[in-house]
Design a protein around this motif. Structure first.
Motif, short mmCIF file in Angstrom:
data_model
loop_
_atom_site.label_atom_id
_atom_site.label_comp_id
_atom_site.label_asym_id
_atom_site.label_seq_id
_atom_site.Cartn_x
_atom_site.Cartn_y
_atom_site.Cartn_z
N LEU A 132 61.91 51.29 2.54
CA LEU A 132 63.30 50.89 2.38
C LEU A 132 63.79 51.20 0.97
O LEU A 132 64.86 51.79 0.79
CB LEU A 132 63.44 49.40 2.69
N TYR A 133 63.01 50.81 -0.04
CA TYR A 133 63.41 51.06 -1.43
C TYR A 133 63.51 52.55 -1.70
O TYR A 133 64.42 53.01 -2.41
CB TYR A 133 62.41 50.40 -2.38
N GLU A 134 62.59 53.32 -1.17
CA GLU A 134 62.63 54.77 -1.39
C GLU A 134 63.86 55.38 -0.74
O GLU A 134 64.49 56.29 -1.31
CB GLU A 134 61.35 55.40 -0.85
N ASN A 135 64.23 54.89 0.45
CA ASN A 135 65.44 55.38 1.12
C ASN A 135 66.69 55.06 0.31
O ASN A 135 67.61 55.88 0.20
CB ASN A 135 65.56 54.79 2.51
N VAL A 136 66.75 53.85 -0.23
CA VAL A 136 67.93 53.44 -1.02
C VAL A 136 68.03 54.26 -2.31
O VAL A 136 69.10 54.77 -2.66
CB VAL A 136 67.86 51.94 -1.35
N LEU A 137 66.90 54.40 -3.00
CA LEU A 137 66.91 55.07 -4.30
C LEU A 137 66.86 56.59 -4.20
O LEU A 137 67.20 57.28 -5.15
CB LEU A 137 65.72 54.58 -5.13
N GLY A 138 66.42 57.09 -3.06
CA GLY A 138 66.33 58.53 -2.91
C GLY A 138 65.19 59.14 -3.72
O GLY A 138 65.30 60.28 -4.18
N GLU A 139 64.12 58.39 -3.89
CA GLU A 139 62.98 58.89 -4.67
C GLU A 139 61.70 58.22 -4.18
O GLU A 139 61.73 57.14 -3.61
CB GLU A 139 63.17 58.60 -6.16
N GLU A 140 60.57 58.90 -4.43
CA GLU A 140 59.28 58.33 -4.07
C GLU A 140 58.82 57.37 -5.15
O GLU A 140 59.09 57.57 -6.34
CB GLU A 140 58.25 59.45 -3.89
N LEU A 141 58.13 56.30 -4.73
CA LEU A 141 57.66 55.28 -5.66
C LEU A 141 56.14 55.20 -5.63
O LEU A 141 55.52 55.43 -4.59
CB LEU A 141 58.24 53.91 -5.27
N ASP A 142 55.56 54.91 -6.77
CA ASP A 142 54.12 54.75 -6.85
C ASP A 142 53.71 53.50 -6.08
O ASP A 142 54.20 52.40 -6.36
CB ASP A 142 53.69 54.63 -8.31
N LYS A 143 52.84 53.67 -5.10
CA LYS A 143 52.46 52.57 -4.21
C LYS A 143 51.86 51.40 -4.95
O LYS A 143 52.25 50.24 -4.76
CB LYS A 143 51.49 53.09 -3.15
N ARG A 144 50.90 51.65 -5.83
CA ARG A 144 50.21 50.57 -6.52
C ARG A 144 51.16 49.81 -7.45
O ARG A 144 51.17 48.58 -7.49
CB ARG A 144 49.02 51.13 -7.31
N ASN A 145 51.96 50.54 -8.19
CA ASN A 145 52.89 49.91 -9.13
C ASN A 145 53.95 49.10 -8.40
O ASN A 145 54.29 47.97 -8.80
CB ASN A 145 53.55 50.98 -10.00
N PHE A 146 54.47 49.64 -7.29
CA PHE A 146 55.49 48.94 -6.52
C PHE A 146 54.95 47.62 -5.99
O PHE A 146 55.59 46.57 -6.11
CB PHE A 146 55.97 49.82 -5.37
N ARG A 147 53.78 47.66 -5.40
CA ARG A 147 53.22 46.44 -4.80
C ARG A 147 52.85 45.40 -5.87
O ARG A 147 53.01 44.20 -5.65
CB ARG A 147 52.01 46.79 -3.95
N LYS A 148 52.36 45.86 -7.01
CA LYS A 148 52.01 44.94 -8.08
C LYS A 148 53.24 44.18 -8.55
O LYS A 148 53.21 42.95 -8.72
CB LYS A 148 51.39 45.71 -9.24
N ALA A 204 67.51 36.11 -6.03
CA ALA A 204 68.65 37.00 -5.85
C ALA A 204 69.86 36.50 -6.62
O ALA A 204 70.61 37.28 -7.22
CB ALA A 204 68.99 37.14 -4.37
N GLU A 205 70.08 35.18 -6.63
CA GLU A 205 71.21 34.60 -7.34
C GLU A 205 71.01 34.68 -8.85
O GLU A 205 71.94 34.89 -9.61
CB GLU A 205 71.41 33.15 -6.92
N LYS A 206 69.76 34.50 -9.27
CA LYS A 206 69.45 34.54 -10.70
C LYS A 206 69.53 35.96 -11.24
O LYS A 206 70.03 36.20 -12.34
CB LYS A 206 68.04 33.98 -10.94
N GLY A 207 69.08 36.91 -10.45
CA GLY A 207 69.03 38.28 -10.90
C GLY A 207 67.83 38.50 -11.80
O GLY A 207 67.34 37.60 -12.47
N MET A 208 67.33 39.73 -11.84
CA MET A 208 66.19 40.02 -12.70
C MET A 208 66.12 41.52 -12.90
O MET A 208 66.81 42.30 -12.25
CB MET A 208 64.90 39.49 -12.09
N ASN A 209 65.28 41.92 -13.82
CA ASN A 209 65.09 43.34 -14.10
C ASN A 209 63.89 43.82 -13.30
O ASN A 209 62.76 43.67 -13.71
CB ASN A 209 64.87 43.55 -15.60
N PHE A 210 64.14 44.38 -12.13
CA PHE A 210 63.07 44.81 -11.24
C PHE A 210 62.89 46.32 -11.36
O PHE A 210 63.21 47.07 -10.46
CB PHE A 210 63.41 44.40 -9.82
N ARG A 211 62.44 46.77 -12.51
CA ARG A 211 62.24 48.19 -12.72
C ARG A 211 61.02 48.67 -11.96
O ARG A 211 59.92 48.13 -12.11
CB ARG A 211 62.06 48.48 -14.22
N ILE A 212 61.20 49.67 -11.13
CA ILE A 212 60.10 50.16 -10.30
C ILE A 212 59.94 51.66 -10.47
O ILE A 212 60.80 52.32 -10.98
CB ILE A 212 60.34 49.82 -8.80
#
Length: 230
Positions: free
Chosen positions: A169-185, A222-230
């Motif tokens: 889902l995230y890859e579809n939204v961002l239009g890019e591949e994500l590192d599996k280990r980093n994303f899950r961590k 979600a209401e608080k918001g955060m920096n979810f850099r992936i």
């Protein structure tokens, strides 16, 4: 007491950008217009605001009348007021957008001013009426920005899902591949997922653990918001 307005007043409409997700990618809900202008063309669900109607109520009414869909969370997106955006005259529109799991809703059905209502994948969107291509582009950029600072998925995914589906889902939204280990961590570090102790059979001899969102923690984050850099 009655008043005479010195200046002409633009008409006001609302339009709805409704996103859904399948393993094939993001989809957008469109209606085929049954009236002029742009009769037969595809467009976002929407229409004119009544004189005694709140903006969000107008958006919900038009969405229900033209597609049959109800009871979804709508968030105001932006106001579009290009002078020549509507051939009928000076019309300003307030756009709303929604993220939904379409499996929880009945299939859309065109009605009233809509000849048809249908889901389209983002890579097969037809030419859109008015300035709706611009509105859709803006909504996509808003969604891409949102996934960077708030968790996204509760509204788009089924109740039970595998981590691979969430990453897709995230890859579809961002239009890019994500590192599996980093994303899950990073995802597990948010503490918003509940392990269901169940598995999804993806292929013979292969299964994936199933999770669901902890709704209270998800909403709070979600209401608080955060920096979810992936």
């Amino acid at each position: 007491m009655s008043f005479t307005y010195e200046y002409p007043r633009p008409a006001l409409t609302t339009d709805c950008v409704v996103f859904a997700w399948t393993p094939g990618g993001l989809e957008i809900l469109l209606v085929q217009r049954g009236i002029a202008p742009y009769e037969g063309s595809w467009a976002l669900p929407g229409g004119f605001v009544g004189m005694d109607e709140e903006l969000e109520a107008s958006a919900r009414r038009e969405l229900q009348e033209e597609t049959g869909l109800t009871d979804m969370y709508l968030e105001q997106l932006f106001t579009f007021g290009g002078i020549e955006r509507d051939p009928r005259g000076r019309v300003v529109t307030v756009a709303y957008y929604a993220l939904i799991d379409k499996g929880r809703f009945a299939p859309p059905k065109g009605d009233t001013d809509a000849r048809d209502a249908r889901w389209f994948s983002l890579d097969s969107v037809p030419e859109l009426a008015f300035d709706h291509a611009k509105i859709l582009e803006y909504a996509i950029e808003r969604l891409r920005a949102k996934v960077r600072y708030a968790p996204v998925g509760f509204e788009l995914l089924p109740e039970k899902f595998a981590l691979s589906e969430l990453q897709q889902l995230y890859e579809n939204v961002l239009g890019e591949e994500l590192d599996k280990r980093n994303f899950r961590k990073k995802l597990m570090g948010l503490d918003i997922l509940l392990d269901l102790n169940e598995r999804k059979q993806e292929a013979p001899f292969r299964s994936a653990k199933l999770y669901r969102f902890d709704e209270s923690k998800y909403r709070a984050l979600a209401e608080k918001g955060m920096n979810f850099r992936i």
